[in-house]
Scaffold this motif. Structure first.
Motif, PDB file in Angstrom:
ATOM      1  N   SER A  51      49.404 -76.705  22.762  1.00 25.10           N
ATOM      2  CA  SER A  51      49.968 -77.681  21.829  1.00 25.10           C
ATOM      3  C   SER A  51      51.317 -77.184  21.346  1.00 25.10           C
ATOM      4  CB  SER A  51      49.045 -77.842  20.621  1.00 25.10           C
ATOM      5  OG  SER A  51      47.842 -78.430  20.999  1.00 25.10           O
ATOM      6  N   GLY A  52      52.263 -78.059  21.263  1.00 24.07           N
ATOM      7  CA  GLY A  52      53.554 -77.621  20.760  1.00 24.07           C
ATOM      8  C   GLY A  52      54.669 -78.435  21.369  1.00 24.07           C
ATOM      9  N   ILE A  53      55.866 -78.110  20.922  1.00 25.17           N
ATOM     10  CA  ILE A  53      57.055 -78.777  21.445  1.00 25.17           C
ATOM     11  C   ILE A  53      57.853 -77.729  22.193  1.00 25.17           C
ATOM     12  CG2 ILE A  53      59.170 -79.979  20.785  1.00 25.17           C
ATOM     13  CD1 ILE A  53      57.559 -81.084  18.392  1.00 25.17           C
ATOM     14  N   TYR A  54      58.253 -78.065  23.408  1.00 23.94           N
ATOM     15  CA  TYR A  54      58.895 -77.112  24.298  1.00 23.94           C
ATOM     16  C   TYR A  54      60.275 -77.606  24.691  1.00 23.94           C
ATOM     17  CZ  TYR A  54      54.045 -75.692  24.838  1.00 23.94           C
ATOM     18  OH  TYR A  54      52.753 -75.296  24.591  1.00 23.94           O
ATOM     19  N   LYS A  55      61.083 -76.669  25.140  1.00 22.95           N
ATOM     20  CA  LYS A  55      62.347 -77.062  25.744  1.00 22.95           C
ATOM     21  C   LYS A  55      62.408 -76.511  27.156  1.00 22.95           C
ATOM     22  CE  LYS A  55      64.766 -73.340  23.308  1.00 22.95           C
ATOM     23  NZ  LYS A  55      65.910 -72.981  22.470  1.00 22.95           N
ATOM     24  N   VAL A 101      64.217 -74.785  30.041  1.00 23.30           N
ATOM     25  CA  VAL A 101      65.272 -73.766  30.042  1.00 23.30           C
ATOM     26  C   VAL A 101      65.654 -73.475  31.488  1.00 23.30           C
ATOM     27  CG1 VAL A 101      65.874 -71.427  29.357  1.00 23.30           C
ATOM     28  CG2 VAL A 101      64.326 -72.782  27.939  1.00 23.30           C
ATOM     29  N   ARG A 151      64.544 -70.430  34.081  1.00 22.71           N
ATOM     30  CA  ARG A 151      63.380 -69.727  33.546  1.00 22.71           C
ATOM     31  C   ARG A 151      62.320 -69.650  34.629  1.00 22.71           C
ATOM     32  NH1 ARG A 151      61.856 -68.181  28.470  1.00 22.71           N
ATOM     33  NH2 ARG A 151      59.735 -67.405  28.561  1.00 22.71           N
ATOM     34  N   ASP A 165      56.544 -70.480  32.721  1.00 17.77           N
ATOM     35  CA  ASP A 165      56.363 -71.359  31.574  1.00 17.77           C
ATOM     36  C   ASP A 165      55.808 -70.528  30.434  1.00 17.77           C
ATOM     37  OD1 ASP A 165      55.175 -74.383  33.286  1.00 17.77           O
ATOM     38  OD2 ASP A 165      57.187 -73.608  32.927  1.00 17.77           O
ATOM     39  N   GLU A 166      56.551 -70.435  29.347  1.00 19.14           N
ATOM     40  CA  GLU A 166      56.017 -69.759  28.164  1.00 19.14           C
ATOM     41  C   GLU A 166      55.411 -70.837  27.283  1.00 19.14           C
ATOM     42  OE1 GLU A 166      58.795 -67.218  26.173  1.00 19.14           O
ATOM     43  OE2 GLU A 166      57.720 -67.374  24.292  1.00 19.14           O
ATOM     44  N   ILE A 167      54.108 -70.838  27.155  1.00 15.79           N
ATOM     45  CA  ILE A 167      53.485 -71.966  26.463  1.00 15.79           C
ATOM     46  C   ILE A 167      52.974 -71.614  25.088  1.00 15.79           C
ATOM     47  CG2 ILE A 167      52.847 -73.012  28.661  1.00 15.79           C
ATOM     48  CD1 ILE A 167      49.913 -72.269  27.936  1.00 15.79           C
ATOM     49  N   GLU A 173      59.837 -73.112  27.378  1.00 13.71           N
ATOM     50  CA  GLU A 173      59.510 -72.114  26.366  1.00 13.71           C
ATOM     51  C   GLU A 173      59.269 -72.825  25.046  1.00 13.71           C
ATOM     52  OE1 GLU A 173      62.928 -69.533  26.309  1.00 13.71           O
ATOM     53  OE2 GLU A 173      63.769 -70.581  24.583  1.00 13.71           O
ATOM     54  N   PRO A 174      58.455 -72.208  24.165  1.00 17.43           N
ATOM     55  CA  PRO A 174      58.156 -72.866  22.892  1.00 17.43           C
ATOM     56  C   PRO A 174      59.426 -73.092  22.084  1.00 17.43           C
ATOM     57  CG  PRO A 174      56.632 -71.074  23.280  1.00 17.43           C
ATOM     58  CD  PRO A 174      57.713 -70.962  24.321  1.00 17.43           C
ATOM     59  N   PHE A 175      59.461 -74.244  21.410  1.00 19.58           N
ATOM     60  CA  PHE A 175      60.622 -74.603  20.596  1.00 19.58           C
ATOM     61  C   PHE A 175      60.182 -74.810  19.153  1.00 19.58           C
ATOM     62  CE2 PHE A 175      64.595 -76.054  19.421  1.00 19.58           C
ATOM     63  CZ  PHE A 175      64.645 -77.392  19.057  1.00 19.58           C
ATOM     64  N   ILE A 176      59.181 -75.660  18.957  1.00 16.98           N
ATOM     65  CA  ILE A 176      58.631 -75.882  17.615  1.00 16.98           C
ATOM     66  C   ILE A 176      57.114 -75.777  17.733  1.00 16.98           C
ATOM     67  CG2 ILE A 176      58.403 -77.531  15.709  1.00 16.98           C
ATOM     68  CD1 ILE A 176      61.004 -78.836  16.712  1.00 16.98           C
ATOM     69  N   PRO A 177      56.465 -74.903  16.953  1.00 14.81           N
ATOM     70  CA  PRO A 177      55.011 -74.731  17.073  1.00 14.81           C
ATOM     71  C   PRO A 177      54.252 -75.845  16.377  1.00 14.81           C
ATOM     72  CG  PRO A 177      55.867 -73.295  15.372  1.00 14.81           C
ATOM     73  CD  PRO A 177      57.069 -73.984  15.966  1.00 14.81           C
ATOM     74  N   ARG A 178      54.392 -77.048  16.890  1.00 14.84           N
ATOM     75  CA  ARG A 178      53.781 -78.214  16.244  1.00 14.84           C
ATOM     76  C   ARG A 178      53.294 -79.140  17.349  1.00 14.84           C
ATOM     77  NH1 ARG A 178      52.331 -78.617  11.555  1.00 14.84           N
ATOM     78  NH2 ARG A 178      54.298 -77.917  10.694  1.00 14.84           N
ATOM     79  N   GLU A 179      51.974 -79.421  17.375  1.00 18.66           N
ATOM     80  CA  GLU A 179      51.515 -80.352  18.400  1.00 18.66           C
ATOM     81  C   GLU A 179      52.017 -81.752  18.053  1.00 18.66           C
ATOM     82  OE1 GLU A 179      49.052 -82.908  18.159  1.00 18.66           O
ATOM     83  OE2 GLU A 179      47.998 -82.471  16.302  1.00 18.66           O
ATOM     84  N   ALA A 197      57.012 -82.656  24.316  1.00 19.61           N
ATOM     85  CA  ALA A 197      55.968 -82.505  23.295  1.00 19.61           C
ATOM     86  C   ALA A 197      54.617 -82.527  23.969  1.00 19.61           C
ATOM     87  CB  ALA A 197      56.069 -83.628  22.266  1.00 19.61           C
TER      88      ALA A 197
END
Lengths: 50, 493
Positions: A8-12, A14, A17, A20-22, B53-59, B487
């Motif tokens: 769960s989260g918001i990723y960009k 890159v 890269r 995948d860093e999750i 890569e993680p950007f914001i730790p929010r589901e 997301a």
């Protein structure tokens, strides 16, 4: 459907890269890296196969 | 040099044109992939897609880029109905527990959000306005003055003046901190029979119980001849008084003085103004008017605001109807001065004739092709037109649209893949366009993405497709400062 908090989260995206860093825990420094799902590039070559 | 094998000739493949999914395996051209995943296209080649890569730790289940006066942030909805601004990642600016999706439109540096379920607005919910400053959102629009706020009274003043002889009806309008002007109030409007030689004293001017009201405006009618006065205080045309602005929400008295010839700014349009805007499936902009569509009780209705006033929706003539067929309006998009409305399989058009929206004539454009809630491609961080096209994801494929749908569809070469997409989850398909990278990125309902590269040409022959899969379940995408943001709300199984 989604199953667990991991992932769960918001990723960009890159450039360049390699993995995948999750998941990253800022306080403990724990990072979960996943190998990117393999790329597939399959060609179907028509014609007689021997 | 290609190696020759006995009895076989080398086949040189120097162009890599992505997934082919149309017909059987033996119909796949040599330069296309019969199976493809996680491929990114480069000049005369392809490589593994970039990592994340993680950007914001929010589901999150939906994200939008929000451009405000201080920069661009992300608006985020999580699966518990909590809304966040990435500039204030730990502050919930709104909670609507039943919201599984939302529509968003920025206007004058503010964010207007409408909670929905991917199909219609949430029942008994409303459009909210968020200032972008880390404070709580509130319902857009606002309540008119009532008798409980103050029983407005008006009498001829003892002070000499020139309010023209005849009957004048007085009323008050609240102004909110977002510039919205409420409907006229209070419930009982006072009238004064002026004698032409005095001013008018107003007392018990209503005070709003809501802190977002920052000003009040006094409005009045021009003189009404007593023999023609019907007693219907709301049956006459109201005007803003030149000296009728009260720059606070505390004063209860005001003395006004005016000639009828000074009453130039009409306030009658405020008589039928909505006090709360019902939640719709989405929001859009047309000719500087806010547009809301597909509210729970009126799924084929499109509401259009007053020009320049994003919260001012007239309950009578600010309505446009998409012919009823049991399906909700799914999208509204401005393109070359025309307002296009969509359902999943229909497209109609309306043109602003300078009069009220309820008078705009409708043109039927297409009875077979339409759009989903998020499947009109938007350029980077603004809506709609890019290089003269809209890109519309319809059941039959992704179409280029310039007032008419162009054949063949961009997805011609992956037709089987596209037709197999789940049509009951079309609201999960989000398409965004990067005119710099010359790519389309799409989320699919199974948590994967479809990547489309059109750097070789924006047509069915030269576009290149590759599905992208991630371990996280991708729900929504956006561009933030030219960077693609994904997301997710968990892992994909």
């Amino acid at each position: 459907m989604a199953r667990t908090d991991q992932g769960s989260g918001i990723y960009k995206i890159v450039s360049e890269r390699k993995l995948d860093e999750i998941y990253k825990n800022a306080s403990t420094g724990v990072t979960i890296l996943r190998k990117k799902p393999d790329p597939i590039a399959e060609f179907y070559l028509a014609g007689d196969s021997k | 040099m290609a190696q020759e094998f006995k009895d076989n000739s080398a086949i040189v493949i120097d162009e890599f044109n992505g997934l082919w999914s149309r017909g059987g395996s033996d119909s796949v051209p040599l330069d296309h992939f019969s199976d493809c995943n996680n491929v990114k296209f480069i000049q005369s080649g392809f490589e593994w897609r970039d990592g994340i890569e993680p950007f914001i730790p929010r589901e999150a289940v939906r994200i939008y880029p929000f451009t405000k006066q201080t920069g661009t942030s992300l608006l985020i909805l999580d699966s518990s109905g909590n809304f966040y601004d990435s500039d204030y990642p730990n502050f919930v600016f709104l909670t609507v527990a039943t919201a599984t999706d939302f529509g968003f439109q920025a206007f004058a540096g503010r964010a207007y959000v409408t909670p929905c379920d991917g199909n219609t607005g949430i029942q008994n919910e409303f459009v909210y306005v968020y200032e972008g400053d880390g404070t709580a959102a509130r319902k857009a629009a606002g309540f008119a003055p009532t008798n409980a706020d103050g029983a407005l009274a008006a009498v001829n003043s003892a002070t000499a003046g020139n309010v023209e002889a005849g009957i004048h009806v007085f009323a008050v309008v609240y102004e909110t901190d977002t510039g919205f002007l409420t409907a006229i109030g209070p419930d009982t409007l006072p009238s004064v029979t002026a004698d032409g030689t005095h001013k008018v004293d107003l007392s018990n001017i209503p005070i709003s119980p809501n802190a977002y009201v920052v000003k009040r405006h006094v409005v009045a009618t021009k003189l009404i001849q007593p023999q023609f006065y019907t007693g219907d205080t709301r049956g006459y045309q109201f005007f803003f008084l030149p000296d009728g602005v009260i720059p606070d929400n505390t004063a209860t008295t005001l003395t006004v003085n005016f000639f009828d010839s000074e009453l130039l700014e009409d306030a009658s349009y405020l008589l039928d103004m909505l006090e709360e805007i019902p939640a719709g499936a989405g929001l859009s902009i047309y000719h500087n008017r806010m547009v809301q569509f597909a509210e729970f009780d009126n799924i084929s209705q499109i509401r259009v605001s007053v020009a320049g006033e994003p919260e001012a929706f007239n309950s009578v003539d600010g309505i446009v109807i998409f012919p009823l067929d049991g399906n909700p309006v799914t999208n509204v998009q401005e393109y070359r001065d025309i307002m296009y409305g969509f359902k999943l399989t229909k497209t109609n058009a309306w043109s602003d004739n300078g009069d009220e929206p309820s008078t705009w004539a409708m043109t039927v454009l297409d009875q077979g092709i339409g759009s989903g809630l998020h499947s009109i491609a938007k350029v980077l961080d603004s809506n709609g037109v890019n290089v003269n096209w809209l890109m519309i994801g319809s059941f039959g494929g992704i179409y280029l649209f310039n007032g008419a749908y162009q054949d063949p569809e961009l997805t011609w070469k992956i037709r089987d893949f596209w037709l197999a997409l789940d049509r009951d989850s079309w609201d999960k398909i989000q398409i965004i366009n990067s005119s710099i990278e010359q790519t389309l990125e799409m989320t699919l309902s199974d948590g994967t993405m479809l990547h489309c590269d059109y750097s070789n040409g924006l047509d069915a022959k030269n576009v290149r497709f590759s599905p992208w899969t991630f371990d996280p379940f991708i729900t929504s995408i956006a561009y933030l400062s030219d960077q693609l943001i994904l997301a997710a709300n968990g892992l994909r199984t």
